[in-house]
Motif scaffolding. Structure first.
Motif, PDB file in Angstrom:
ATOM      1  N   ASP A 168      21.948   3.728  18.203  1.00 21.33           N
ATOM      2  CA  ASP A 168      22.533   4.926  17.492  1.00 21.33           C
ATOM      3  C   ASP A 168      21.313   5.592  16.590  1.00 21.33           C
ATOM      4  N   GLU A 169      21.318   6.771  16.965  1.00 24.73           N
ATOM      5  CA  GLU A 169      20.336   7.746  16.284  1.00 24.73           C
ATOM      6  C   GLU A 169      20.237   7.610  14.709  1.00 24.73           C
ATOM      7  N   LEU A 170      21.152   7.470  14.119  1.00 25.08           N
ATOM      8  CA  LEU A 170      21.170   7.654  12.503  1.00 25.08           C
ATOM      9  C   LEU A 170      20.657   6.365  12.033  1.00 25.08           C
ATOM     10  N   THR A 171      21.544   5.539  12.433  1.00 26.46           N
ATOM     11  CA  THR A 171      21.158   3.940  11.820  1.00 26.46           C
ATOM     12  C   THR A 171      20.057   3.055  12.480  1.00 26.46           C
ATOM     13  N   GLY A 172      19.956   3.382  13.854  1.00 28.01           N
ATOM     14  CA  GLY A 172      18.982   2.603  14.430  1.00 28.01           C
ATOM     15  C   GLY A 172      19.428   1.343  15.107  1.00 28.01           C
ATOM     16  N   LEU A 173      20.683   1.042  14.601  1.00 23.96           N
ATOM     17  CA  LEU A 173      21.527   0.000  15.033  1.00 23.96           C
ATOM     18  C   LEU A 173      21.937   0.153  16.861  1.00 23.96           C
TER      19      LEU A 173
ATOM     20  N   ASP B 264      35.168  -1.455   8.415  1.00 22.87           N
ATOM     21  CA  ASP B 264      35.142   0.073   8.211  1.00 22.87           C
ATOM     22  C   ASP B 264      34.723   0.227   6.634  1.00 22.87           C
ATOM     23  N   LEU B 265      34.011   1.206   6.478  1.00 17.61           N
ATOM     24  CA  LEU B 265      33.481   1.562   5.261  1.00 17.61           C
ATOM     25  C   LEU B 265      34.382   2.245   4.422  1.00 17.61           C
ATOM     26  N   ASP B 266      35.068   1.389   3.418  1.00 22.04           N
ATOM     27  CA  ASP B 266      36.104   2.154   2.574  1.00 22.04           C
ATOM     28  C   ASP B 266      35.399   3.360   1.729  1.00 22.04           C
TER      29      ASP B 266
ATOM     30  N   LEU C 127      24.793   5.457   5.299  1.00 24.90           N
ATOM     31  CA  LEU C 127      25.128   4.671   6.484  1.00 24.90           C
ATOM     32  C   LEU C 127      23.763   4.095   6.888  1.00 24.90           C
ATOM     33  N   ARG C 128      22.764   4.789   6.758  1.00 25.41           N
ATOM     34  CA  ARG C 128      21.454   4.160   6.938  1.00 25.41           C
ATOM     35  C   ARG C 128      21.090   2.805   6.149  1.00 25.41           C
ATOM     36  N   ALA C 129      21.450   3.003   4.908  1.00 26.01           N
ATOM     37  CA  ALA C 129      21.093   1.772   3.960  1.00 26.01           C
ATOM     38  C   ALA C 129      22.085   0.682   4.469  1.00 26.01           C
ATOM     39  N   VAL C 130      23.546   0.979   4.904  1.00 26.04           N
ATOM     40  CA  VAL C 130      24.378  -0.106   5.359  1.00 26.04           C
ATOM     41  C   VAL C 130      23.867  -0.772   6.659  1.00 26.04           C
TER      42      VAL C 130
ATOM     43  N   VAL D 165      30.022   1.259  16.324  1.00 25.37           N
ATOM     44  CA  VAL D 165      30.663   1.679  17.112  1.00 25.37           C
ATOM     45  C   VAL D 165      31.478   2.992  16.805  1.00 25.37           C
ATOM     46  N   GLY D 166      31.181   3.496  15.688  1.00 22.31           N
ATOM     47  CA  GLY D 166      32.128   4.610  15.163  1.00 22.31           C
ATOM     48  C   GLY D 166      31.339   5.577  13.932  1.00 22.31           C
ATOM     49  N   GLY D 167      31.978   6.185  13.283  1.00 25.52           N
ATOM     50  CA  GLY D 167      31.481   7.045  12.254  1.00 25.52           C
ATOM     51  C   GLY D 167      30.904   6.168  11.114  1.00 25.52           C
TER      52      GLY D 167
END
Length: 345
Positions: free
Chosen positions: A177-182, A212-214, A232-235, A252-254
């Motif tokens: 995943d480009e944003l988080t590196g996961l 899911d991030l409420d 999101l990166r911090a998560v 797996v999603g936003g």
């Protein structure tokens, strides 16, 4: 140059795919052409500090061992390059100050530089003898030809290595995943079947969490999309640091993440482990987030965790069940929030 030598060179080029394999064949041929008992390839450090003997062939009294390293400034190779004198049958009178030559007992010496396409000096191709040897023009031509062949092989191997590295990087990018590196959704869906197979072989349950991030949309709306990306990166970083070895993790999603691992083998123990798994992830993700532009006190995500028997449920069905459990948890948290804000009279 004899037809036999040309044939041997052609065979070596066709049959050898590594630098070492090619060089060892060329050193053997070089010994026959020059009539010298030691032939070797050197590598010069880029900073010019040392010269290393990479590969050598020794057939008589004099021994130039592989792995030998000597200061570059004391070598015959450097003197030969600096003075433009690549051959002598009387080393003692020409370069008598070389301690390396004295120790090795070199009387006759010839070398040529191995220069790469960019003009950089890789090393030298050399032949040496403890006796006086006369070197003819044909032998010098062969030496130079062999140096060119070696340089080409080095460049081919470097190109292959670059292509392999580029392929690894491309493959890694396609699973990341480009944003988080996961690991991304593709990676998760390739790793989950392997985890299920391992758990099935070991007769153990699989613990699967769908997160899911409420209130993520609210974070974007209030703090801006840059802050949302930071969040999101911090998560993702917290999950990287908190997930255990051999657990499957991915975005797996936003704002959705999956974590899965192998649990106990007994049903009751697996249910208990699933509850503990949920608490661990919840504690990991709730709390204060210090972002670049703001601080967020996050109440935590909705997490659906299930314990499934991999002999009865495949990973696709398990994901659907975990997703359902997550939505039930989201509704429970929402109802709890409403009840808290509007306590019964």
């Amino acid at each position: 140059m004899s037809d036999n030598l040309i044939e041997r060179i052609s065979t070596a080029l066709e049959s050898e795919y590594t630098l070492e394999g090619l060089v060892r064949q060329l050193l053997e041929m070089l010994e026959l052409v020059t009539n010298m008992e030691s032939t070797y390839l050197t590598r010069i450090e880029p900073d010019g500090s040392f010269q290393h003997i990479l590969f050598s062939r020794n057939t008589r009294q004099m021994q130039i061992p592989e792995g030998l390293s000597v200061p570059w400034g004391d070598t015959l190779c450097k003197r030969a390059l600096d003075e433009g004198k690549r051959y002598t049958s009387d080393v003692a009178s020409v370069w008598g100050d070389s301690q390396a030559a004295k120790v090795l007992g070199i009387t006759t010496y010839v070398s040529t530089p191995v220069t790469l396409a960019d003009g950089s000096l890789y090393g030298t191709l050399c032949a040496a003898s403890s006796e006086h040897r006369v070197l003819n023009e044909r032998s010098e031509q062969v030496l130079q030809l062999f140096a060119q062949l070696i340089a080409q092989q080095i460049q081919n191997e470097r190109l292959l290595q670059q292509l392999q590295q580029a392929n690894v990087a491309l493959t890694t990018a396609s699973y990341t995943d480009e944003l988080t590196g996961l690991p991304n959704r593709r990676a998760v869906f390739e790793e989950l079947p392997k985890l299920f197979s391992r758990a099935r072989d070991e007769a153990r349950y699989v613990l699967l969490a769908f997160t899911d991030l409420d209130d993520f949309k609210q974070i974007n709306d209030v703090y801006g999309h840059d802050a949302g990306d930071d969040f999101l990166r911090a998560v993702g970083q917290r999950l990287k640091e908190g997930v255990r070895a051999h657990e499957v993790l991915g975005r797996v999603g936003g704002d959705e993440f999956v974590v899965a691992g192998v649990g106990p083998g007994e049903f009751d123990e697996a249910q208990f482990a699933a509850d503990a798994f949920k608490i661990r992830l919840a504690n990991l993700l709730m709390g204060k987030y210090q972002l670049h532009s703001s601080v967020i006190n996050y109440a935590g995500p909705s997490i659906g965790v299930i314990a499934v028997n991999p002999a009865l449920t495949d990973h696709d069905q398990a994901l659907r069940e975990a997703d359902t459990a997550m939505y039930l948890e989201k509704e429970r948290r929402r109802d709890l929030a409403i009840t808290t804000l509007n306590p019964p009279k």
